[in-house]
Motif scaffolding. Structure first.
Motif, PDB file in Angstrom:
ATOM      1  N   VAL A  58      -5.938 -25.033  49.124  1.00 52.39           N
ATOM      2  CA  VAL A  58      -5.797 -23.638  48.714  1.00 52.39           C
ATOM      3  C   VAL A  58      -4.823 -23.565  47.541  1.00 52.39           C
ATOM      4  N   GLU A  59      -4.857 -22.435  46.857  1.00 49.00           N
ATOM      5  CA  GLU A  59      -3.847 -22.176  45.847  1.00 49.00           C
ATOM      6  C   GLU A  59      -3.430 -20.717  45.969  1.00 49.00           C
ATOM      7  N   ARG A  60      -2.166 -20.478  45.707  1.00 44.19           N
ATOM      8  CA  ARG A  60      -1.626 -19.118  45.732  1.00 44.19           C
ATOM      9  C   ARG A  60      -1.412 -18.680  44.289  1.00 44.19           C
ATOM     10  N   ILE A  61      -1.951 -17.517  43.977  1.00 47.08           N
ATOM     11  CA  ILE A  61      -1.874 -17.010  42.606  1.00 47.08           C
ATOM     12  C   ILE A  61      -1.247 -15.613  42.627  1.00 47.08           C
ATOM     13  N   ARG A  62      -0.196 -15.462  41.824  1.00 45.03           N
ATOM     14  CA  ARG A  62       0.500 -14.176  41.720  1.00 45.03           C
ATOM     15  C   ARG A  62      -0.362 -13.198  40.928  1.00 45.03           C
ATOM     16  N   ASP A  79       0.485  -6.680  39.894  1.00 42.52           N
ATOM     17  CA  ASP A  79       1.651  -6.415  40.743  1.00 42.52           C
ATOM     18  C   ASP A  79       2.278  -7.756  41.094  1.00 42.52           C
ATOM     19  N   LYS A  80       3.344  -8.092  40.437  1.00 40.14           N
ATOM     20  CA  LYS A  80       3.985  -9.412  40.578  1.00 40.14           C
ATOM     21  C   LYS A  80       4.454  -9.699  42.004  1.00 40.14           C
ATOM     22  N   ARG A  81       4.586  -8.656  42.836  1.00 38.01           N
ATOM     23  CA  ARG A  81       5.009  -8.869  44.229  1.00 38.01           C
ATOM     24  C   ARG A  81       3.883  -9.438  45.082  1.00 38.01           C
ATOM     25  N   LYS A  82       2.652  -9.296  44.630  1.00 36.46           N
ATOM     26  CA  LYS A  82       1.490  -9.721  45.414  1.00 36.46           C
ATOM     27  C   LYS A  82       1.041 -11.121  45.013  1.00 36.46           C
ATOM     28  N   VAL A  83       0.834 -11.947  46.048  1.00 37.07           N
ATOM     29  CA  VAL A  83       0.340 -13.305  45.839  1.00 37.07           C
ATOM     30  C   VAL A  83      -0.906 -13.473  46.694  1.00 37.07           C
TER      31      VAL A  83
END
Length: 158
Positions: free
Chosen positions: A78-82, A86-90
């Protein structure tokens, strides 16, 4: 002939062994734990899903899901992308390796079990829940922290 308490203990042992065997099978076949597979399934159904949503969906804490995702990200599943909006959401997304693992993975044991459980009459479900809750109480396990995931051992290992 076994006494009733022995029959019950044999049944409990069979349940514990079945969970362990299924966990080892999943690990051997696709290199995943049950919780990892459940997370892959959630991310596969909803690309960009947030950690909080995953945690709510599979009944684990956000911290536990984050620990599992750290391991999965290190394995390139998996990868987490900001979010750029909304920079608070990943959001969490499957990688090609994650898609491949998900496509070859069997159903998690709890999903297989849940499908069969839901097919039972409601009175039978209630009776089963009450019986197992009573067994947990008899084993002084009422305060043991547990998630509704059929997995042996620590769910954030691997």
């Amino acid at each position: 002939m076994l006494k009733k308490d022995e029959e019950l203990l044999v049944a409990l042992r069979k349940i514990i062994r079945a969970i362990g065997m299924r966990s080892r099978q999943l690990s051997k076949e696709v290199g995943l734990t049950g919780p990892q597979l459940m997370i892959l399934q959630k991310v596969g159904k909803q690309a960009g899903v947030m950690v909080r949503e995953i945690a709510e969906d599979i009944n684990l804490s956000s911290a536990t899901v984050t620990n599992i995702l750290d391991r999965m990200e290190a394995r390139n599943l998996v990868e987490r992308i900001r979010s750029t909006e909304d920079k608070r959401k990943v959001g969490v997304f499957l990688t090609k390796d994650g898609e491949q693992s998900l496509s070859t993975a069997p159903l998690p044991l709890q999903e297989h079990f849940t499908n069969r459980f839901k097919a039972m009459e409601e009175w039978e479900q209630s009776q089963m829940v009450a019986t197992l809750q009573r067994i947990a109480l008899m084993m002084d396990a009422q305060h043991v922290d547990a998630s509704p995931i059929l997995e042996v051992g620590n769910i954030i290992e691997k």
